[in-house]
Design a protein around this motif. Structure first.
Motif, PDB file in Angstrom:
ATOM      1  N   TYR A 174      35.464  23.155  64.018  1.00  0.00           N
ATOM      2  CA  TYR A 174      34.603  22.051  63.633  1.00  0.00           C
ATOM      3  C   TYR A 174      33.248  22.555  63.116  1.00  0.00           C
ATOM      4  N   PHE A 175      32.815  22.004  61.990  1.00  0.00           N
ATOM      5  CA  PHE A 175      31.517  22.279  61.372  1.00  0.00           C
ATOM      6  C   PHE A 175      31.382  23.710  60.851  1.00  0.00           C
ATOM      7  N   LYS A 176      32.510  24.388  60.639  1.00  0.00           N
ATOM      8  CA  LYS A 176      32.483  25.764  60.142  1.00  0.00           C
ATOM      9  C   LYS A 176      32.820  25.836  58.654  1.00  0.00           C
ATOM     10  N   GLU A 177      32.466  24.805  57.910  1.00  0.00           N
ATOM     11  CA  GLU A 177      32.737  24.799  56.470  1.00  0.00           C
ATOM     12  C   GLU A 177      32.085  25.987  55.764  1.00  0.00           C
ATOM     13  N   ALA A 178      30.877  26.327  56.174  1.00  0.00           N
ATOM     14  CA  ALA A 178      30.173  27.447  55.536  1.00  0.00           C
ATOM     15  C   ALA A 178      30.951  28.751  55.702  1.00  0.00           C
ATOM     16  N   GLN A 179      31.549  28.935  56.863  1.00  0.00           N
ATOM     17  CA  GLN A 179      32.330  30.141  57.110  1.00  0.00           C
ATOM     18  C   GLN A 179      33.577  30.168  56.227  1.00  0.00           C
ATOM     19  N   LEU A 180      34.228  29.022  56.081  1.00  0.00           N
ATOM     20  CA  LEU A 180      35.405  28.941  55.208  1.00  0.00           C
ATOM     21  C   LEU A 180      35.022  29.257  53.764  1.00  0.00           C
ATOM     22  N   LEU A 181      33.954  28.649  53.290  1.00  0.00           N
ATOM     23  CA  LEU A 181      33.536  28.838  51.902  1.00  0.00           C
ATOM     24  C   LEU A 181      33.110  30.277  51.650  1.00  0.00           C
ATOM     25  N   ASN A 182      32.475  30.909  52.639  1.00  0.00           N
ATOM     26  CA  ASN A 182      32.106  32.314  52.531  1.00  0.00           C
ATOM     27  C   ASN A 182      33.358  33.184  52.393  1.00  0.00           C
ATOM     28  N   ALA A 183      34.362  32.918  53.254  1.00  0.00           N
ATOM     29  CA  ALA A 183      35.603  33.698  53.196  1.00  0.00           C
ATOM     30  C   ALA A 183      36.311  33.500  51.864  1.00  0.00           C
ATOM     31  N   ALA A 184      36.309  32.274  51.365  1.00  0.00           N
ATOM     32  CA  ALA A 184      36.960  31.989  50.088  1.00  0.00           C
ATOM     33  C   ALA A 184      36.210  32.649  48.935  1.00  0.00           C
ATOM     34  N   HIS A 185      34.888  32.553  48.957  1.00  0.00           N
ATOM     35  CA  HIS A 185      34.079  33.123  47.881  1.00  0.00           C
ATOM     36  C   HIS A 185      34.238  34.639  47.803  1.00  0.00           C
ATOM     37  N   ARG A 186      34.245  35.296  48.949  1.00  0.00           N
ATOM     38  CA  ARG A 186      34.381  36.755  48.928  1.00  0.00           C
ATOM     39  C   ARG A 186      35.742  37.187  48.399  1.00  0.00           C
ATOM     40  N   LEU A 187      36.781  36.426  48.728  1.00  0.00           N
ATOM     41  CA  LEU A 187      38.101  36.741  48.168  1.00  0.00           C
ATOM     42  C   LEU A 187      38.097  36.528  46.658  1.00  0.00           C
ATOM     43  N   GLN A 188      37.425  35.478  46.202  1.00  0.00           N
ATOM     44  CA  GLN A 188      37.396  35.206  44.765  1.00  0.00           C
ATOM     45  C   GLN A 188      36.549  36.221  44.010  1.00  0.00           C
ATOM     46  N   GLN A 189      35.609  36.861  44.700  1.00  0.00           N
ATOM     47  CA  GLN A 189      34.875  37.956  44.068  1.00  0.00           C
ATOM     48  C   GLN A 189      35.745  39.194  43.899  1.00  0.00           C
ATOM     49  N   ALA A 190      36.786  39.298  44.732  1.00  0.00           N
ATOM     50  CA  ALA A 190      37.653  40.476  44.703  1.00  0.00           C
ATOM     51  C   ALA A 190      38.931  40.252  43.891  1.00  0.00           C
ATOM     52  N   THR A 191      39.224  39.002  43.531  1.00  0.00           N
ATOM     53  CA  THR A 191      40.438  38.668  42.778  1.00  0.00           C
ATOM     54  C   THR A 191      40.076  37.781  41.596  1.00  0.00           C
ATOM     55  N   ASP A 192      41.037  37.572  40.713  1.00  0.00           N
ATOM     56  CA  ASP A 192      40.745  36.740  39.532  1.00  0.00           C
ATOM     57  C   ASP A 192      41.707  35.559  39.388  1.00  0.00           C
ATOM     58  N   PHE A 193      42.418  35.216  40.443  1.00  0.00           N
ATOM     59  CA  PHE A 193      43.391  34.123  40.344  1.00  0.00           C
ATOM     60  C   PHE A 193      42.715  32.806  39.972  1.00  0.00           C
ATOM     61  N   HIS A 194      41.504  32.592  40.465  1.00  0.00           N
ATOM     62  CA  HIS A 194      40.787  31.343  40.195  1.00  0.00           C
ATOM     63  C   HIS A 194      40.287  31.275  38.754  1.00  0.00           C
ATOM     64  N   LEU A 195      40.323  32.403  38.042  1.00  0.00           N
ATOM     65  CA  LEU A 195      39.875  32.434  36.642  1.00  0.00           C
ATOM     66  C   LEU A 195      41.009  32.127  35.677  1.00  0.00           C
ATOM     67  N   GLN A 196      42.236  32.158  36.165  1.00  0.00           N
ATOM     68  CA  GLN A 196      43.375  31.909  35.291  1.00  0.00           C
ATOM     69  C   GLN A 196      43.462  30.423  34.973  1.00  0.00           C
ATOM     70  N   LYS A 197      43.984  30.112  33.781  1.00  0.00           N
ATOM     71  CA  LYS A 197      44.132  28.706  33.417  1.00  0.00           C
ATOM     72  C   LYS A 197      45.463  28.503  32.693  1.00  0.00           C
ATOM     73  N   PRO A 198      45.960  27.268  32.693  1.00  0.00           N
ATOM     74  CA  PRO A 198      47.244  26.989  32.054  1.00  0.00           C
ATOM     75  C   PRO A 198      47.215  27.300  30.565  1.00  0.00           C
ATOM     76  N   ALA A 199      48.353  27.619  30.019  1.00  0.00           N
ATOM     77  CA  ALA A 199      48.469  27.908  28.579  1.00  0.00           C
ATOM     78  C   ALA A 199      48.025  26.689  27.770  1.00  0.00           C
ATOM     79  N   GLY A 200      47.280  26.953  26.716  1.00  0.00           N
ATOM     80  CA  GLY A 200      46.865  25.870  25.828  1.00  0.00           C
ATOM     81  C   GLY A 200      45.645  25.107  26.266  1.00  0.00           C
ATOM     82  N   VAL A 201      45.100  25.438  27.413  1.00  0.00           N
ATOM     83  CA  VAL A 201      43.908  24.723  27.912  1.00  0.00           C
ATOM     84  C   VAL A 201      42.646  25.345  27.348  1.00  0.00           C
TER      85      VAL A 201
END
Length: 493
Positions: free
Chosen positions: A466-493
């Motif tokens: 409960y109330f640990k949203e900041a911790q979740l977002l930190n964990a997600a952000h650090r993974l996204q700094q190390a990977t590029d899956f969130h940068l991919q987009k569908p063909a034709g977009v």
């Protein structure tokens, strides 16, 4: 700066470009409105370019005066279960066709005009969704299905499928969604974007058309964790005078701790999330993401959530029970659709509801009325509530061993339209990994973790205490700094 690539910019990038006067809010709004022509993927249910451009002009005036809000001039679109004065609100249902609210939902206000204390975002319109947020595929909307931008033969997930598809297709940089049993996290996973459901009660439910009042929670959907942190910072805060379920917890800047080290972070891995029924391609993507966390200094800890399987029957007793009560207000008397031919008041009720509600909504209303009926309340509803408490207790025991829980969002990638048409229970089973956190009222999120069969996105689910949203977002952000899956987009977009 050219306006041709505005749709590829994130919320954070657009906010910075607007504040530094590299582009105007009107230019941004005009660019996105042009992309909505023809309504790609059937994502939008209501668009009004005059309203949008008027909001953008007001944002430009505030930006020029130096009085703009946190996200002044950045476009957003709202799931059609949030009532709005400037756009029609239908909740994806025929029974509310053309309904226009006299007020804005609190969440819409908080993201909207900074002159009224909001973040200053400009609304592009209302987004398609499963009728009254009931569904896991967005096939239940009265106004047609939403298609997945990664493969138009596949579902985008539900119920916030219109929100997820619109963000994935770069039709809006951000969208609101609601999560009752996974309706932010599952479509975010299926469409390759990021979405977070905060702790129940952190974001006001005032003006959100209710499905299951003890479960419904609004939250943001965007392309990455940084954007979700910005949006959630604007959304949260107490609304005690208008929402009895609102928590008296102050708003928080969720961007402040995004770059904290993950060294020593204990990530719990529930064995129940990795058993029979989890598709091999989904497991491979999730496992790969977990290995990245180990590289970032986190420690994987085996845990158990023993009542995971019980979350499906518990949810599909409690949620329909609450829905049967909440949806009793839609009777044709005060607003919305009314049957044309009827003999008396009772006949009008029956025909209005029969014509106005879709099959899935009717199914859940009848299920809910049954479990609340005399002779069955104790046997079903009361027992489900007891097990719900046990599910929440399971999480609290797990959090003595770990800081964050990780696993898949759904057992498979997005399925093809019609695959579960004759078996609604198959859709229900797809929620097995998202339901436990919803029943416990915990924050949970989905972020891109790779790709599975036929190149379809796979989401990683993170669940916090409960109330640990900041911790979740930190964990997600650090993974996204190390990977590029969130940068991919569908063909034709």
């Amino acid at each position: 700066m050219t306006t041709s690539n505005l749709h590829d910019m994130t919320v954070a990038e657009l906010a910075q470009a607007l504040k530094s006067k590299q582009v105007s809010a009107v230019e941004v709004a005009t660019g996105f409105l042009a992309r909505l022509g023809g309504n790609p993927h059937n994502t939008f249910l209501d668009i009004d370019s005059e309203v949008t451009l008027a909001q953008a002009q007001a944002s430009d005036a505030r930006l020029a005066a130096g009085t703009g809000g946190l996200l002044e001039g950045v476009p957003v679109a709202h799931k059609d279960v949030f009532v709005t004065r400037d756009f029609a609100t239908t909740a994806g249902s025929k029974i509310l066709t053309g309904y226009r609210s006299p007020f804005d939902a609190t969440l819409v206000q908080k993201l909207g005009a900074s002159a009224q204390g909001g973040a200053g975002m400009v609304s592009l319109g209302k987004l398609n969704c499963d009728e009254f947020a009931m569904g896991s595929s967005n096939e239940n909307s009265a106004f047609g299905k939403v298609t997945n931008p990664w493969d138009t033969a596949r579902v985008p997930g539900g119920s916030s499928g219109g929100s997820a598809a619109a963000v994935a297709a770069r039709l809006t940089p951000a969208a609101t969604g609601t999560d009752t049993g996974g309706s932010i996290r599952q479509p975010a996973s299926f469409c390759g974007i990021t979405g977070i459901k905060p702790t129940y009660g952190r974001a006001s439910r005032y003006g959100m058309i209710a499905y299951a009042s003890s479960l419904d929670q609004g939250g943001p959907m965007a392309r990455n964790a940084e954007d979700c942190a910005l949006l959630l910072s604007a959304m949260c805060g107490p609304d005690l005078d208008r929402d009895s379920t609102s928590l008296d917890v102050a708003a928080e800047d969720f961007t402040a701790s995004l770059n904290q080290s993950l060294e020593g972070l204990r990530i719990g891995i529930p064995k129940e999330f990795f058993g029979e029924g989890l598709a091999a391609d989904v497991r491979a993507a999730v496992d790969s993401a977990l290995r990245e966390y180990e590289k970032l200094g986190a420690k994987l800890v085996p845990i158990s959530l023993p009542r995971t399987e019980l979350s499906i029957p518990v949810y599909y007793i409690i949620a329909p029970a609450e829905a049967s009560s909440n949806l009793s207000r839609f009777d044709g008397v005060k607003f919305g659709h009314r049957a044309k031919d009827y003999t008396d008041l009772v006949d009008m009720y029956k025909k209005t509801r029969a014509e106005g509600f879709g099959n899935e909504v009717k199914r859940r209303i009848m299920t809910g009325a049954y479990v609340l009926s005399h002779g069955y309340y104790d046997a079903y509803y009361l027992q489900a509530q007891k097990i719900r408490r046990m599910i929440a207790d399971d999480f609290q025991r797990a959090f003595t061993e770990c800081d964050v829980i990780a696993g898949p969002v759904a057992p498979s990638v997005a399925w093809k339209f019609g695959e579960n048409a004759n078996d609604p229970v198959a859709d229900y089973l797809a929620d097995i990994f998202t339901l436990p956190a919803s029943l416990a009222g915990l924050p949970g999120m989905s972020l891109p973790a790779g790709f599975g069969a036929q190149g379809m996105p796979v989401g990683l689910q993170l669940i916090g205490n409960y109330f640990k949203e900041a911790q979740l977002l930190n964990a997600a952000h650090r993974l996204q700094q190390a990977t590029d899956f969130h940068l991919q987009k569908p063909a034709g977009v």
